[in-house]
Design a protein around this motif. Structure first.
Motif, PDB file in Angstrom:
ATOM      1  N   GLU A  44       0.827  -1.213   0.000  1.00  0.00           N
ATOM      2  CA  GLU A  44       0.000   0.000   0.000  1.00  0.00           C
ATOM      3  C   GLU A  44       0.862   1.263   0.000  1.00  0.00           C
ATOM      4  N   GLY A  45       2.010   1.199   0.639  1.00  0.00           N
ATOM      5  CA  GLY A  45       2.901   2.356   0.670  1.00  0.00           C
ATOM      6  C   GLY A  45       3.592   2.620  -0.654  1.00  0.00           C
ATOM      7  N   LEU A  46       3.826   1.568  -1.430  1.00  0.00           N
ATOM      8  CA  LEU A  46       4.591   1.706  -2.680  1.00  0.00           C
ATOM      9  C   LEU A  46       3.754   1.639  -3.958  1.00  0.00           C
ATOM     10  N   LYS A  47       2.557   1.091  -3.857  1.00  0.00           N
ATOM     11  CA  LYS A  47       1.776   0.768  -5.063  1.00  0.00           C
ATOM     12  C   LYS A  47       1.648   1.933  -6.040  1.00  0.00           C
ATOM     13  N   ASP A  48       1.243   3.087  -5.570  1.00  0.00           N
ATOM     14  CA  ASP A  48       1.030   4.217  -6.482  1.00  0.00           C
ATOM     15  C   ASP A  48       2.328   4.665  -7.147  1.00  0.00           C
ATOM     16  N   ASP A  49       3.397   4.744  -6.372  1.00  0.00           N
ATOM     17  CA  ASP A  49       4.676   5.178  -6.935  1.00  0.00           C
ATOM     18  C   ASP A  49       5.243   4.153  -7.912  1.00  0.00           C
ATOM     19  N   VAL A  50       5.130   2.874  -7.573  1.00  0.00           N
ATOM     20  CA  VAL A  50       5.623   1.832  -8.469  1.00  0.00           C
ATOM     21  C   VAL A  50       4.780   1.809  -9.744  1.00  0.00           C
ATOM     22  N   THR A  51       3.480   1.986  -9.599  1.00  0.00           N
ATOM     23  CA  THR A  51       2.607   2.055 -10.775  1.00  0.00           C
ATOM     24  C   THR A  51       3.042   3.196 -11.684  1.00  0.00           C
ATOM     25  N   ASP A  52       3.289   4.362 -11.105  1.00  0.00           N
ATOM     26  CA  ASP A  52       3.746   5.509 -11.909  1.00  0.00           C
ATOM     27  C   ASP A  52       5.065   5.208 -12.607  1.00  0.00           C
ATOM     28  N   MET A  53       5.971   4.503 -11.920  1.00  0.00           N
ATOM     29  CA  MET A  53       7.247   4.148 -12.543  1.00  0.00           C
ATOM     30  C   MET A  53       7.014   3.275 -13.774  1.00  0.00           C
ATOM     31  N   TYR A  54       6.135   2.310 -13.657  1.00  0.00           N
ATOM     32  CA  TYR A  54       5.844   1.421 -14.783  1.00  0.00           C
ATOM     33  C   TYR A  54       5.128   2.171 -15.905  1.00  0.00           C
ATOM     34  N   LEU A  55       4.221   3.071 -15.541  1.00  0.00           N
ATOM     35  CA  LEU A  55       3.513   3.857 -16.561  1.00  0.00           C
ATOM     36  C   LEU A  55       4.490   4.707 -17.366  1.00  0.00           C
ATOM     37  N   LYS A  56       5.497   5.251 -16.694  1.00  0.00           N
ATOM     38  CA  LYS A  56       6.493   6.087 -17.374  1.00  0.00           C
ATOM     39  C   LYS A  56       7.491   5.270 -18.176  1.00  0.00           C
ATOM     40  N   THR A  57       7.738   4.048 -17.742  1.00  0.00           N
ATOM     41  CA  THR A  57       8.784   3.229 -18.353  1.00  0.00           C
ATOM     42  C   THR A  57       8.282   2.410 -19.534  1.00  0.00           C
ATOM     43  N   PHE A  58       7.059   1.896 -19.445  1.00  0.00           N
ATOM     44  CA  PHE A  58       6.554   0.985 -20.456  1.00  0.00           C
ATOM     45  C   PHE A  58       5.308   1.545 -21.138  1.00  0.00           C
ATOM     46  N   THR A  59       5.260   1.392 -22.443  1.00  0.00           N
ATOM     47  CA  THR A  59       4.053   1.769 -23.169  1.00  0.00           C
ATOM     48  C   THR A  59       2.967   0.739 -22.868  1.00  0.00           C
ATOM     49  N   GLU A  60       1.762   1.099 -23.186  1.00  0.00           N
ATOM     50  CA  GLU A  60       0.666   0.160 -22.982  1.00  0.00           C
ATOM     51  C   GLU A  60       0.888  -1.101 -23.812  1.00  0.00           C
ATOM     52  N   GLN A  61       1.367  -0.928 -25.032  1.00  0.00           N
ATOM     53  CA  GLN A  61       1.618  -2.088 -25.895  1.00  0.00           C
ATOM     54  C   GLN A  61       2.690  -2.998 -25.302  1.00  0.00           C
ATOM     55  N   GLU A  62       3.732  -2.427 -24.751  1.00  0.00           N
ATOM     56  CA  GLU A  62       4.776  -3.239 -24.123  1.00  0.00           C
ATOM     57  C   GLU A  62       4.203  -4.021 -22.937  1.00  0.00           C
ATOM     58  N   LEU A  63       3.356  -3.368 -22.173  1.00  0.00           N
ATOM     59  CA  LEU A  63       2.721  -4.039 -21.035  1.00  0.00           C
ATOM     60  C   LEU A  63       1.810  -5.166 -21.495  1.00  0.00           C
ATOM     61  N   VAL A  64       1.084  -4.939 -22.567  1.00  0.00           N
ATOM     62  CA  VAL A  64       0.215  -5.985 -23.124  1.00  0.00           C
ATOM     63  C   VAL A  64       1.066  -7.192 -23.527  1.00  0.00           C
ATOM     64  N   GLU A  65       2.212  -6.928 -24.144  1.00  0.00           N
ATOM     65  CA  GLU A  65       3.098  -8.016 -24.562  1.00  0.00           C
ATOM     66  C   GLU A  65       3.681  -8.751 -23.348  1.00  0.00           C
ATOM     67  N   MET A  66       4.089  -8.004 -22.320  1.00  0.00           N
ATOM     68  CA  MET A  66       4.606  -8.643 -21.112  1.00  0.00           C
ATOM     69  C   MET A  66       3.518  -9.478 -20.448  1.00  0.00           C
ATOM     70  N   ASN A  67       2.312  -8.940 -20.404  1.00  0.00           N
ATOM     71  CA  ASN A  67       1.203  -9.667 -19.792  1.00  0.00           C
ATOM     72  C   ASN A  67       0.909 -10.957 -20.550  1.00  0.00           C
ATOM     73  N   ALA A  68       1.016 -10.903 -21.868  1.00  0.00           N
ATOM     74  CA  ALA A  68       0.803 -12.117 -22.663  1.00  0.00           C
ATOM     75  C   ALA A  68       1.861 -13.162 -22.293  1.00  0.00           C
TER      76      ALA A  68
END
Length: 153
Positions: free
Chosen positions: A82-106
């Motif tokens: 709970e302490g890190l979730k928002d900041d870590v989420t922001d880090m991932y949003l800045k680092t990976f495009t949505e398409q890259e995330l879709v590919e990683m999720n696959a």
């Protein structure tokens, strides 16, 4: 308009519209990050990290054992999910495009990706043990190198 200027106008129009075409929908981008966290057991990994830090702190400072629950609560608030979730989420949003995330999720949703998630902690431990063993096995070489350098004027 001349036929020469038509390609230039088309290129200019395409370039000016390009950012609109690649801009991710913030909601689906965030959903892709959350899906990645779910697939990679991020919340569980952070909880394990909190447990490890607590154990290390209690080992280094036994007086904290009387305050173990307070220390745990503070660690949870500070470095827990709970302490890190928002900041870590922001880090991932800045680092990976949505398409890259879709590919990683696959990948992480596939049987091979699931196996990687299960096996990676053990592989990391094995690698660390191997590295420590190699250092111990070859410490004489380091000592000899240091002695040779120290003997030089």
């Amino acid at each position: 308009m001349t036929t020469r200027s038509i390609p230039a106008v088309l290129i200019l129009f395409s370039v000016s519209c390009w950012p609109l075409a690649v801009t991710a929908d913030p909601q689906t981008h965030r959903q892709a990050v959350n899906k990645l966290f779910e697939l990679t057991d991020m919340q569980q990994k952070i909880a394990e990290s909190v447990d490890n830090v607590l154990a290390m702190q209690l080992g280094q400072n036994p007086a904290l054992r009387d305050h173990q629950e307070r220390v745990r609560a503070w660690l949870e608030k500070t470095i827990g999910w709970e302490g890190l979730k928002d900041d870590v989420t922001d880090m991932y949003l800045k680092t990976f495009t949505e398409q890259e995330l879709v590919e990683m999720n696959a990948f992480y949703g596939s049987p091979t990706g699931r196996k990687l998630i299960r096996q990676l902690p053990e592989l990391v431990q094995q690698r660390n043990r191997l590295a420590m063993q190699r250092m111990q096995d070859n410490i004489a070489e380091l000592q000899q190198t240091i002695e040779e350098q120290s003997a030089q004027p």
